[in-house]
Design an enzyme around this catalytic site. Structure first.
Site, PDB file in Angstrom:
ATOM      1  N   GLU A 198      -5.858  -4.563  10.552  1.00  0.00           N
ATOM      2  CA  GLU A 198      -4.842  -3.540  10.761  1.00  0.00           C
ATOM      3  C   GLU A 198      -5.158  -2.781  12.052  1.00  0.00           C
ATOM      4  O   GLU A 198      -5.956  -1.840  12.033  1.00  0.00           O
ATOM      5  CB  GLU A 198      -4.831  -2.555   9.585  1.00  0.00           C
ATOM      6  CG  GLU A 198      -4.477  -3.211   8.269  1.00  0.00           C
ATOM      7  CD  GLU A 198      -3.778  -2.231   7.339  1.00  0.00           C
ATOM      8  OE1 GLU A 198      -2.721  -2.599   6.812  1.00  0.00           O
ATOM      9  OE2 GLU A 198      -4.272  -1.114   7.157  1.00  0.00           O
TER      10      GLU A 198
ATOM     11  N   SER B  13       3.079  -1.812  10.574  1.00  0.00           N
ATOM     12  CA  SER B  13       4.524  -1.872  10.823  1.00  0.00           C
ATOM     13  C   SER B  13       5.139  -3.238  10.494  1.00  0.00           C
ATOM     14  O   SER B  13       6.009  -3.724  11.218  1.00  0.00           O
ATOM     15  CB  SER B  13       4.845  -1.449  12.261  1.00  0.00           C
ATOM     16  OG  SER B  13       4.408  -0.114  12.484  1.00  0.00           O
TER      17      SER B  13
ATOM     18  N   GLY C 154       2.729  -0.915   4.404  1.00  0.00           N
ATOM     19  CA  GLY C 154       2.768   0.495   4.032  1.00  0.00           C
ATOM     20  C   GLY C 154       4.207   0.954   3.871  1.00  0.00           C
ATOM     21  O   GLY C 154       4.843   0.733   2.841  1.00  0.00           O
ATOM     22  N   GLY C 155       4.754   1.558   4.907  1.00  0.00           N
ATOM     23  CA  GLY C 155       6.092   2.170   4.847  1.00  0.00           C
ATOM     24  C   GLY C 155       7.158   1.265   4.239  1.00  0.00           C
ATOM     25  O   GLY C 155       7.934   1.706   3.367  1.00  0.00           O
TER      26      GLY C 155
ATOM     27  N   GLU D 246      -7.042   4.895   7.485  1.00  0.00           N
ATOM     28  CA  GLU D 246      -6.852   6.317   7.154  1.00  0.00           C
ATOM     29  C   GLU D 246      -8.088   6.873   6.441  1.00  0.00           C
ATOM     30  O   GLU D 246      -8.457   8.020   6.633  1.00  0.00           O
ATOM     31  CB  GLU D 246      -5.580   6.489   6.307  1.00  0.00           C
ATOM     32  CG  GLU D 246      -4.341   6.313   7.177  1.00  0.00           C
ATOM     33  CD  GLU D 246      -3.147   5.693   6.486  1.00  0.00           C
ATOM     34  OE1 GLU D 246      -3.084   5.701   5.243  1.00  0.00           O
ATOM     35  OE2 GLU D 246      -2.260   5.192   7.213  1.00  0.00           O
TER      36      GLU D 246
ATOM     37  N   ASN E  35       0.869  -1.173   0.000  1.00  0.00           N
ATOM     38  CA  ASN E  35       0.000   0.000   0.000  1.00  0.00           C
ATOM     39  C   ASN E  35       0.909   1.226   0.000  1.00  0.00           C
ATOM     40  O   ASN E  35       1.444   1.611   1.031  1.00  0.00           O
ATOM     41  CB  ASN E  35      -0.890  -0.038   1.251  1.00  0.00           C
ATOM     42  CG  ASN E  35      -1.761   1.192   1.370  1.00  0.00           C
ATOM     43  OD1 ASN E  35      -1.845   2.001   0.453  1.00  0.00           O
ATOM     44  ND2 ASN E  35      -2.408   1.342   2.515  1.00  0.00           N
ATOM     45  N   TRP E  36       1.064   1.823  -1.178  1.00  0.00           N
ATOM     46  CA  TRP E  36       1.999   2.960  -1.286  1.00  0.00           C
ATOM     47  C   TRP E  36       1.428   4.238  -0.677  1.00  0.00           C
ATOM     48  O   TRP E  36       2.144   5.212  -0.527  1.00  0.00           O
ATOM     49  CB  TRP E  36       2.344   3.206  -2.761  1.00  0.00           C
ATOM     50  CG  TRP E  36       3.247   2.180  -3.356  1.00  0.00           C
ATOM     51  CD1 TRP E  36       3.756   1.057  -2.757  1.00  0.00           C
ATOM     52  CD2 TRP E  36       3.777   2.182  -4.699  1.00  0.00           C
ATOM     53  NE1 TRP E  36       4.560   0.362  -3.643  1.00  0.00           N
ATOM     54  CE2 TRP E  36       4.582   1.033  -4.834  1.00  0.00           C
ATOM     55  CE3 TRP E  36       3.638   3.038  -5.790  1.00  0.00           C
ATOM     56  CZ2 TRP E  36       5.258   0.731  -6.030  1.00  0.00           C
ATOM     57  CZ3 TRP E  36       4.307   2.734  -6.970  1.00  0.00           C
ATOM     58  CH2 TRP E  36       5.110   1.593  -7.094  1.00  0.00           C
ATOM     59  N   LYS E  37       0.132   4.270  -0.418  1.00  0.00           N
ATOM     60  CA  LYS E  37      -0.522   5.487   0.096  1.00  0.00           C
ATOM     61  C   LYS E  37      -0.205   6.661  -0.831  1.00  0.00           C
ATOM     62  O   LYS E  37      -0.115   6.452  -2.045  1.00  0.00           O
ATOM     63  CB  LYS E  37      -0.110   5.742   1.557  1.00  0.00           C
ATOM     64  CG  LYS E  37      -0.312   4.486   2.413  1.00  0.00           C
ATOM     65  CD  LYS E  37      -0.153   4.714   3.880  1.00  0.00           C
ATOM     66  CE  LYS E  37      -0.367   3.397   4.612  1.00  0.00           C
ATOM     67  NZ  LYS E  37      -0.297   3.528   6.059  1.00  0.00           N
TER      68      LYS E  37
ATOM     69  N   HIS F 165      -9.619   1.361   4.497  1.00  0.00           N
ATOM     70  CA  HIS F 165      -8.367   1.507   5.246  1.00  0.00           C
ATOM     71  C   HIS F 165      -8.609   2.468   6.416  1.00  0.00           C
ATOM     72  O   HIS F 165      -9.399   3.405   6.295  1.00  0.00           O
ATOM     73  CB  HIS F 165      -7.275   2.049   4.321  1.00  0.00           C
ATOM     74  CG  HIS F 165      -5.932   2.044   4.962  1.00  0.00           C
ATOM     75  ND1 HIS F 165      -5.529   3.043   5.812  1.00  0.00           N
ATOM     76  CD2 HIS F 165      -4.933   1.133   4.930  1.00  0.00           C
ATOM     77  CE1 HIS F 165      -4.319   2.753   6.267  1.00  0.00           C
ATOM     78  NE2 HIS F 165      -3.940   1.598   5.744  1.00  0.00           N
TER      79      HIS F 165
ATOM     80  N   GLY G 194       2.121   2.605  10.823  1.00  0.00           N
ATOM     81  CA  GLY G 194       3.079   3.697  10.667  1.00  0.00           C
ATOM     82  C   GLY G 194       3.706   4.146  11.970  1.00  0.00           C
ATOM     83  O   GLY G 194       4.355   5.186  12.028  1.00  0.00           O
TER      84      GLY G 194
HETATM   85  P1  PGA Z   1       2.577   0.562   7.768  1.00  0.00           P
HETATM   86  O1  PGA Z   1       1.141   0.736   7.076  1.00  0.00           O
HETATM   87  O2  PGA Z   1       3.168  -0.725   7.232  1.00  0.00           O
HETATM   88  O3  PGA Z   1       3.362   1.781   7.339  1.00  0.00           O
HETATM   89  O4  PGA Z   1       2.362   0.486   9.242  1.00  0.00           O
HETATM   90  C1  PGA Z   1       0.292  -0.359   6.880  1.00  0.00           C
HETATM   91  C2  PGA Z   1      -0.991   0.093   6.237  1.00  0.00           C
HETATM   92  O5  PGA Z   1      -1.491   1.168   6.610  1.00  0.00           O
HETATM   93  O6  PGA Z   1      -1.539  -0.578   5.341  1.00  0.00           O
END
Ligand code: PGA
Length: 249
Positions: A164, A210, A231-232, A92, A4-6, A90, A170
């Site tokens: 999640e 994470s 994500g990250g 977010e 997930n590149w966001k 998600h 994050g």
């Molecule tokens: P993260 O994000 O790996 O940066 O914690 C995961 C996500 O939000 O899908």
């Protein structure tokens, strides 16, 4: 393993990362890889990933097929852009853009109707966990987000779930493999009771929050963790490739 590149990466950086992922000699009999770039990089991803085993996802979509919805993108547009999957609900989207489970429900069924596989995200916040409400929150998110899916003629290939915990996204604070397994097992039991045991056994439940090269193996050893939403660590070759190659260690 879903990246997930966001809202990250320039087109040049996206191109370099996709080329590195393509060259990584991944064993696609062992792992499926999915990349969810921002909308503006979908065409590039499609161009570079055509005729590979790597899937492409949108990070969100509207539930209608078209119309006066400024700033939105439809299921058919995602399909035309080369997506086979879409991430929905998600945390977010839920917390920053006020997306309720009722909206996620509409999007989930719209994705299925458009033959896009939804990856539906659920998870509790830190205060909900500390108040002992984790399972109540997960249950109500499942009930409401999958309301129409449950009424639909469905197969497990049509749906992916992602647990999640919001407090682990994050933050560098991963759920321990045991904490994640406990919730994954709860989710699988919920599917057995509410959808069917055949679907419960075969559905993929991803963990997100994470995920890093040094915790992926232990997470993947848990019986109810079938993959990860990253994500990250999905933004850099030196962290994403060791994650998708978790099976080598
Ligand atoms: P993260 O994000 O790996 O940066 O914690 C995961 C996500 O939000 O899908």
């Amino acid at each position: 393993m879903a990246a997930n590149w966001k809202m990250n990466l320039s087109l040049d950086d996206a191109r370099a990362l996709i080329i590195a992922i393509k060259r990584a000699e991944t064993d696609f009999n062992t792992v499926d890889v999915l990349i969810a770039p921002p909308f503006t990089a979908l065409a590039l991803a499609y161009e570079l990933l055509a005729e590979t085993d790597i899937f492409i996802a949108g990070q969100n979509m509207h539930w209608e097929t078209g119309g006066a919805f400024t700033g939105e993108i439809s299921p058919l547009m995602l399909k035309e852009a080369g997506c086979t999957h879409v991430i929905l609900g998600h945390s977010e989207r839920r917390s920053l853009f006020y997306e309720s489970s009722a909206i996620v429900n509409k999007k989930t069924i719209a994705a299925i109707n458009a033959k896009l596989t939804p990856t539906v995200c659920i998870g509790e916040s830190l205060s909900e966990r500390e108040d002992g409400k984790t399972f109540d929150i997960i249950k109500s998110q499942l009930n409401e987000s999958l309301k129409d899916f449950r009424a639909h003629e469905r197969t497990y290939e049509e749906l992916i779930l992602a647990y999640e915990p919001v407090w682990a996204i994050g933050t560098g604070r991963t759920a321990t493999p045991a904490q994640a397994q406990e919730v994954h097992s709860f989710i699988r039991n919920w599917i057995t009771e509410n959808i069917g045991s055949d679907i419960a056994q075969d559905i993929r439940i991803l963990y997100g929050g994470s995920v890093k090269p040094d915790n992926i193996k232990e997470l993947m050893e848990q019986p109810d963790i079938d993959g990860a939403l990253i994500g990250g660590a999905s933004l850099k070759t030196d962290s994403f490739i060791p994650i998708i190659h978790f099976y080598e260690n």
